[in-house]
Design an enzyme around this catalytic site. Structure first.
Site, PDB file in Angstrom:
ATOM      1  N   HIS A  45       0.844  -1.193   0.000  1.00 42.37           N
ATOM      2  CA  HIS A  45       0.000   0.000   0.000  1.00 42.37           C
ATOM      3  C   HIS A  45       0.881   1.246   0.000  1.00 42.37           C
ATOM      4  O   HIS A  45       2.092   1.162   0.170  1.00 42.37           O
ATOM      5  CB  HIS A  45      -0.829   0.074   1.283  1.00 42.37           C
ATOM      6  N   GLU A 127       2.524  -0.850   4.384  1.00 42.67           N
ATOM      7  CA  GLU A 127       2.338   0.513   3.874  1.00 42.67           C
ATOM      8  C   GLU A 127       3.699   1.148   3.591  1.00 42.67           C
ATOM      9  O   GLU A 127       4.629   1.005   4.393  1.00 42.67           O
ATOM     10  CB  GLU A 127       1.613   1.392   4.902  1.00 42.67           C
ATOM     11  N   HIS A 165      -2.400  -2.894  -3.472  1.00 43.53           N
ATOM     12  CA  HIS A 165      -3.782  -2.734  -3.032  1.00 43.53           C
ATOM     13  C   HIS A 165      -4.704  -2.600  -4.243  1.00 43.53           C
ATOM     14  O   HIS A 165      -5.825  -3.094  -4.249  1.00 43.53           O
ATOM     15  CB  HIS A 165      -3.868  -1.509  -2.123  1.00 43.53           C
ATOM     16  N   ASP A 175      -3.241   2.391  -5.026  1.00 42.60           N
ATOM     17  CA  ASP A 175      -1.901   2.255  -4.457  1.00 42.60           C
ATOM     18  C   ASP A 175      -1.329   0.842  -4.648  1.00 42.60           C
ATOM     19  O   ASP A 175      -2.098  -0.101  -4.762  1.00 42.60           O
ATOM     20  CB  ASP A 175      -1.907   2.657  -2.973  1.00 42.60           C
TER      21      ASP A 175
END
Length: 190
Positions: A45, A127, A165, A175
Site C-alpha cells: 500500500h 504501507e 492494493h 496504491d
C-alpha cells in the site's frame, strides 16, 4: 541493500519483526478464517498524512486511533477510522510494526484475490509512506525487500503472491501507484 541489521534483529518472533519499531495498534483482531500458517498474500500500500506530505506522527496516530481531527482539515473525514497495517516503511527506511503478522490487520477493506474474498483474513499489509505519484526512496525499496524476504521465509504460503492494493480492490484503490517500480523491487528480492 543496507546490511546494518544484525542477524538477530532480522527475524520474526511470535509475529513481530525484531528490526521494526513496535507501535501496537488496537485496530486488529484474530484471523478467523486462517491460521498464521495459511497466510498466503502480501499486499503493498501507500499512505501519506496529510495527503502528499511526509514525516511526522500522523500515520501512526491514525493506526493507533489517536488522530487529532483538528490537526489538519483533511483529518475530519478520517480521524474515526479503525484501520491499521502490519507495517509502515517511512521515507528513510524506518520500519514500524503495528500488528503482529499472526493477527489480522485492517488494511485491505473490501477485497478479493484469485476469487477469494476478505483479503485481510489471509494477508499481510505493508504501507509505504508515499503517494501514487511520488517516487519511493532507495531506503524504502531496500527495507521492503529485506522485510519481504523475512516474511516469506516465515510465511511460506505467500510464495509469489505479492500484489498492490490496486490489484485486490481495483474499483476503490490505486496504491502503491504507477510510480512503484515492481521490477526494481523484484530484482532486490532475487
Amino acid at each position: 541493500m543496507d546490511d546494518s541489521l544484525s542477524q538477530s534483529e532480522d527475524k520474526i518472533v511470535n509475529g513481530w519483526y525484531l528490526a521494526a519499531e513496535k507501535c501496537p495498534s488496537p485496530h486488529y483482531d484474530e484471523r478467523e478464517q486462517c491460521s498464521p500458517q495459511a497466510i498466503s498474500l502480501l499486499v503493498i500500500h501507500n499512505i501519506s498524512l496529510p495527503p502528499g506530505q511526509f514525516g511526522g506522527s500522523y500515520i501512526s496516530d491514525l493506526f493507533l486511533g489517536k488522530l487529532d481531527k483538528n490537526a489538519h482539515p483533511s483529518f475530519k473525514d478520517i480521524y474515526q477510522l479503525r484501520v491499521s497495517a502490519h507495517c509502515l516503511i517511512r521515507r528513510d527506511g524506518t520500519v514500524i510494526q503495528y500488528v503482529s503478522f499472526n493477527n489480522r490487520a485492517w488494511h485491505a477493506g473490501v477485497s478479493s484475490y484469485l476469487g477469494k474474498e476478505k483479503c485481510n483474513d489471509f494477508s499481510i499489509g505493508i504501507e509505504l509512506e508515499g503517494t501514487d505519484d511520488t517516487p519511493y526512496t532507495t531506503a524504502q525499496y531496500n527495507h521492503l525487500a529485506r522485510l519481504t524476504t523475512v516474511i516469506k521465509s516465515n510465511y511460506r504460503q505467500i510464495g509469489e503472491n505479492i500484489v498492490g492494493h490496486c490489484d485486490i480492490a481495483p474499483e476503490r484503490k490505486t496504491d502503491p501507484g504507477r510510480v512503484f517500480d515492481w521490477q526494481r523491487y523484484k530484482q532486490l528480492l532475487a
